[in-house]
Design an enzyme around this catalytic site. Structure first.
Site, PDB file in Angstrom:
ATOM      1  N   ARG A 225     -11.308  -4.310  -8.011  1.00 22.98           N
ATOM      2  CA  ARG A 225     -11.272  -5.072  -6.755  1.00 22.98           C
ATOM      3  C   ARG A 225     -12.691  -5.276  -6.263  1.00 22.98           C
ATOM      4  O   ARG A 225     -13.476  -4.325  -6.179  1.00 22.98           O
ATOM      5  CB  ARG A 225     -10.510  -4.292  -5.672  1.00 22.98           C
ATOM      6  CG  ARG A 225      -9.041  -4.155  -5.897  1.00 22.98           C
ATOM      7  CD  ARG A 225      -8.337  -3.674  -4.624  1.00 22.98           C
ATOM      8  NE  ARG A 225      -9.004  -2.519  -4.002  1.00 22.98           N
ATOM      9  CZ  ARG A 225      -8.625  -1.975  -2.865  1.00 22.98           C
ATOM     10  NH1 ARG A 225      -7.606  -2.466  -2.184  1.00 22.98           N
ATOM     11  NH2 ARG A 225      -9.281  -0.931  -2.374  1.00 22.98           N
TER      12      ARG A 225
ATOM     13  N   ASP B 174       1.305  -4.643   8.690  1.00 19.61           N
ATOM     14  CA  ASP B 174       0.134  -3.797   8.456  1.00 19.61           C
ATOM     15  C   ASP B 174      -1.063  -4.729   8.259  1.00 19.61           C
ATOM     16  O   ASP B 174      -1.081  -5.529   7.317  1.00 19.61           O
ATOM     17  CB  ASP B 174       0.367  -2.909   7.220  1.00 19.61           C
ATOM     18  CG  ASP B 174      -0.759  -1.887   7.037  1.00 19.61           C
ATOM     19  OD1 ASP B 174      -1.906  -2.173   7.438  1.00 19.61           O
ATOM     20  OD2 ASP B 174      -0.484  -0.816   6.464  1.00 19.61           O
TER      21      ASP B 174
ATOM     22  N   PHE C 137       0.853  -1.193   0.000  1.00 17.88           N
ATOM     23  CA  PHE C 137       0.000   0.000   0.000  1.00 17.88           C
ATOM     24  C   PHE C 137       0.894   1.250   0.000  1.00 17.88           C
ATOM     25  O   PHE C 137       1.878   1.303   0.727  1.00 17.88           O
ATOM     26  CB  PHE C 137      -0.882  -0.036   1.253  1.00 17.88           C
ATOM     27  CG  PHE C 137      -1.990   0.962   1.243  1.00 17.88           C
ATOM     28  CD1 PHE C 137      -3.170   0.689   0.576  1.00 17.88           C
ATOM     29  CD2 PHE C 137      -1.859   2.174   1.905  1.00 17.88           C
ATOM     30  CE1 PHE C 137      -4.206   1.613   0.564  1.00 17.88           C
ATOM     31  CE2 PHE C 137      -2.890   3.103   1.891  1.00 17.88           C
ATOM     32  CZ  PHE C 137      -4.065   2.821   1.224  1.00 17.88           C
TER      33      PHE C 137
ATOM     34  N   TYR D  80     -11.654   1.342   9.402  1.00 21.94           N
ATOM     35  CA  TYR D  80     -12.831   1.744   8.612  1.00 21.94           C
ATOM     36  C   TYR D  80     -13.109   0.783   7.461  1.00 21.94           C
ATOM     37  O   TYR D  80     -14.026   0.996   6.692  1.00 21.94           O
ATOM     38  CB  TYR D  80     -12.664   3.179   8.084  1.00 21.94           C
ATOM     39  CG  TYR D  80     -11.343   3.465   7.431  1.00 21.94           C
ATOM     40  CD1 TYR D  80     -11.095   3.049   6.129  1.00 21.94           C
ATOM     41  CD2 TYR D  80     -10.347   4.145   8.110  1.00 21.94           C
ATOM     42  CE1 TYR D  80      -9.875   3.309   5.526  1.00 21.94           C
ATOM     43  CE2 TYR D  80      -9.121   4.401   7.525  1.00 21.94           C
ATOM     44  CZ  TYR D  80      -8.901   3.991   6.225  1.00 21.94           C
ATOM     45  OH  TYR D  80      -7.685   4.239   5.628  1.00 21.94           O
ATOM     46  N   LYS D  81     -12.310  -0.281   7.331  1.00 18.63           N
ATOM     47  CA  LYS D  81     -12.546  -1.259   6.265  1.00 18.63           C
ATOM     48  C   LYS D  81     -13.456  -2.360   6.812  1.00 18.63           C
ATOM     49  O   LYS D  81     -14.605  -2.106   7.116  1.00 18.63           O
ATOM     50  CB  LYS D  81     -11.214  -1.766   5.736  1.00 18.63           C
ATOM     51  CG  LYS D  81     -10.451  -0.641   5.005  1.00 18.63           C
ATOM     52  CD  LYS D  81      -9.034  -0.959   4.648  1.00 18.63           C
ATOM     53  CE  LYS D  81      -8.410   0.269   3.971  1.00 18.63           C
ATOM     54  NZ  LYS D  81      -6.960   0.167   3.851  1.00 18.63           N
TER      55      LYS D  81
HETATM   56  C1  LIG Z   1      -6.244   1.247   3.976  1.00 15.16           C
HETATM   57  C2  LIG Z   1      -4.809   1.030   4.281  1.00 15.16           C
HETATM   58  C3  LIG Z   1      -4.060   2.014   4.932  1.00 15.16           C
HETATM   59  C4  LIG Z   1      -4.703   3.328   5.259  1.00 15.16           C
HETATM   60  O1  LIG Z   1      -3.910   4.246   5.922  1.00 15.16           O
HETATM   61  P1  LIG Z   1      -4.565   5.609   6.423  1.00 15.16           P
HETATM   62  O2  LIG Z   1      -3.537   6.254   7.211  1.00 15.16           O
HETATM   63  O3  LIG Z   1      -5.818   5.255   7.172  1.00 15.16           O
HETATM   64  O4  LIG Z   1      -4.963   6.391   5.209  1.00 15.16           O
HETATM   65  C5  LIG Z   1      -2.745   1.738   5.235  1.00 15.16           C
HETATM   66  N1  LIG Z   1      -2.192   0.553   4.898  1.00 15.16           N
HETATM   67  C6  LIG Z   1      -2.891  -0.422   4.249  1.00 15.16           C
HETATM   68  C7  LIG Z   1      -2.249  -1.724   3.912  1.00 15.16           C
HETATM   69  C8  LIG Z   1      -4.219  -0.196   3.915  1.00 15.16           C
HETATM   70  O5  LIG Z   1      -4.908  -1.149   3.282  1.00 15.16           O
END
Ligand SMILES: *Cc1c(COP(=O)(O)O)cnc(C)c1O
Length: 405
Positions: A378, A204, A134, A229-230
């Site tokens: 996705r 992560d 990411f 939030y996911k």
């Molecule tokens: C969604 C996601 C993030 C999001 O980071 P934010 O700081 O909330 O924007 C980070 N890492 C991964 C792997 C994600 O899927």
């Protein structure tokens, strides 16, 4: 709806859950639960209650729990640890006192990665990260490397990252489920390989928690962060969480020394002294309002149970792959995600040239997956809120669009 989707929905042990989320009137199929979970209906009530009873009712006393009222989650000051413990228990398989709610994933990733690099023995000046991770993870690692004069070593995936770890490695940063491909890493093996090389591993968990069972305690994980939030349905911008193994609490020092992570913040005295335990990862005032819907999402996950959630997640992605084989492969679409469900997280990615425009056309029809470069659609199948009928509706629209050219 075909007999097949109806059959799967009828046999679904979690069939009662989708009806406990608020409807989105113009949406035919919501296939993006891995970007933003749908709102649990109880979250609306909980937010209204919070504003009236807790914010208005308690005012400044809400922080300490003094006065006529106490929040069900305890005084606001304790929410980072209390909700952290709930996440630890319900979603990530960690012990109490190891997990804290704060900030965003990006900021927590920075704090923990920077702390691990700072604490590494002399000579360990490399950070390994994955080229396909990411974006925020890659950018944060590059920023820390620039700040600390460390080098970034790029790996193709978690397996290669773990294999590259050696005597110069301070830290390996990797996602447990890849956001693009849904490739699911072996958390225990990855952790063990990195630790055997004398380095630390930072996972992560953003694309894992709430879809895939996690066992940070069993892995002996060093560090982890993730967003809420996911699949955890905390709502747009809900705060993130950080996990630190207890024996590292006194070893690692995160760099954003704020008053809320200080031992006795209200002393307001000179000099920073870190609060004991996981609390020192907190920097500023905890994001209380943003945590209210998350508590509801965590309650739903606890009620359903991780094993049932994973079983539903696998069944949903298997069904999507089945429909892909039948409808989409003949139209030139390729499957990016692993076919083996044991190696796949909670989403399925498919690809074909021109998918950006196709995704726009799906959105116009109320079918909401998301688009990721290059040419990827996705399908994020949230186990608690997605029905098999919805998956079928969405993929039938995609099939029809492609068949019509
Ligand atoms: C969604 C996601 C993030 C999001 O980071 P934010 O700081 O909330 O924007 C980070 N890492 C991964 C792997 C994600 O899927």
């Amino acid at each position: 709806v075909s007999g097949r989707a109806a059959e799967l929905d009828a046999a679904d042990p979690l069939a009662g859950f989708p009806g406990r989320f608020l409807p989105s009137p113009d949406v035919v199929a919501y296939l993006d639960g891995n970007s933003l979970g749908r709102p649990p209906a109880a979250a609306a009530q909980r937010l209204a209650d919070f504003v009236r009873d807790e914010w208005a009712g308690a005012l400044i006393r809400g922080w300490t729990g003094d006065g006529p009222w106490t929040s069900p989650e305890g005084p606001w000051m304790e929410w980072p640890e209390r909700i952290g413990d709930r996440i630890a228990e319900v979603a990530i398989g960690a012990a109490p006192g190891t997990t804290v709610l704060a900030d965003s994933t990006t900021v927590l990733l920075y704090k923990l990665a920077r702390a691990a690099v700072d604490a590494a023995p002399p000579g360990r000046t490399e950070v390994i990260a994955c080229t396909d991770d990411f974006p925020t993870d890659r950018y944060v690692v590059e920023g820390i490397a620039a700040e600390r004069g460390a080098a970034v070593v790029w790996a193709a995936d978690v397996d290669e990252a773990a294999a590259l770890a050696g005597p110069r490695t301070a830290l390996v940063v990797a996602s447990h489920v890849n956001f693009r491909t849904a490739e699911l890493a072996d958390g225990a093996a990855g952790t063990a390989a990195v630790q055997a090389a004398g380095a630390r591993m930072l996972w992560d968990l953003s694309h894992s928690a709430g879809a895939v069972p996690l066992d940070l305690a069993g892995w002996g994980a060093d560090l982890a962060v993730g967003c809420t939030y996911k699949f955890l349905c905390g709502g747009p911008g809900s705060p993130a969480y950080a996990y630190v193994r207890p024996d590292l609490h006194d070893v690692l020092r995160q760099p954003v020394q704020g008053w809320m992570g200080r031992a006795d913040p209200f002393e307001m005295g000179p000099g920073y002294r870190p609060a004991p335990g996981i609390r020192h990862v907190v920097s500023g005032t905890p994001p209380i309002l943003g945590a209210v819907p998350l508590v509801v999402g965590l309650d739903l996950l606890a009620e359903a149970g991780t094993a049932a959630v994973r079983a539903k997640s696998v069944a949903l992605t298997e069904f999507a792959v089945e429909l892909y084989d039948e409808w989409l492969a003949p139209l030139g679409v390729e499957l990016v995600s692993p076919r083996d469900p044991a190696r796949r997280g909670g989403h399925v990615t498919i690809t074909r040239p021109g998918f950006r425009a196709v995704c726009d056309a799906l959105w116009a029809r109320g079918v909401l997956p998301d688009y990721r470069e290059p040419d990827g659609i996705r399908l994020g199948l949230a186990p608690l809120s997605t029905t098999f009928a919805e998956v079928e509706r969405g993929l039938a629209e995609l099939r029809d669009l492609l068949a019509r050219g």
